[in-house]
Design an enzyme around this catalytic site. Sequence first.
Site, PDB file in Angstrom:
ATOM      1  N   ASP A  15       0.789  -1.216   0.048  1.00  0.00           N
ATOM      2  CA  ASP A  15      -0.003   0.084   0.133  1.00  0.00           C
ATOM      3  C   ASP A  15       0.837   1.230   0.071  1.00  0.00           C
ATOM      4  O   ASP A  15       2.077   0.971  -0.130  1.00  0.00           O
ATOM      5  CB  ASP A  15      -1.069  -0.050   1.154  1.00  0.00           C
ATOM      6  N   LEU A  16       0.380   2.309   0.025  1.00  0.00           N
ATOM      7  CA  LEU A  16       0.998   3.594   0.104  1.00  0.00           C
ATOM      8  C   LEU A  16       2.145   3.872   1.173  1.00  0.00           C
ATOM      9  O   LEU A  16       3.075   4.363   1.127  1.00  0.00           O
ATOM     10  CB  LEU A  16      -0.026   4.714   0.280  1.00  0.00           C
TER      11      LEU A  16
END
Length: 131
Positions: A15-16
């Site tokens: 994810d980010l």
Amino acid sequence: MTHRFAVRVYYEDTDLAGIVYYANYLKFIERGRSEWVREIGLDQGRLKAETGIVFAVRRVEADYLSPARFDDLLTVETDLVRATAARLVLDQAVLRGDTRLFEAQVTLAALGPEGRPARLPAEFRRSLETG
């Protein structure tokens, strides 16, 4: 007997924040289950073609313990807990080395062509006993 399956974390798995997105652990353990079934000698494609029986996840109870990150080499461990006439209960874990990152207990149901519970085929039950 514990089945082990190696999986590498790719950029697309993160994810980010750069850690494995939580839902991807479910994909990792699915791969581990598929390889476990293959290793004990059951061809799921043939099982479906010949009997119409497929396996569906009925229940998952999961604990996220520690994050995995890009390029980690992980191991998915799969252990049979119990088998009934139409269900399997498995303990699965994702590890990085000796560190447990994720644990789940997964209940699988055997379903016939009409989507209703079906008995596990005798061939599969024999594979469980010898595998």
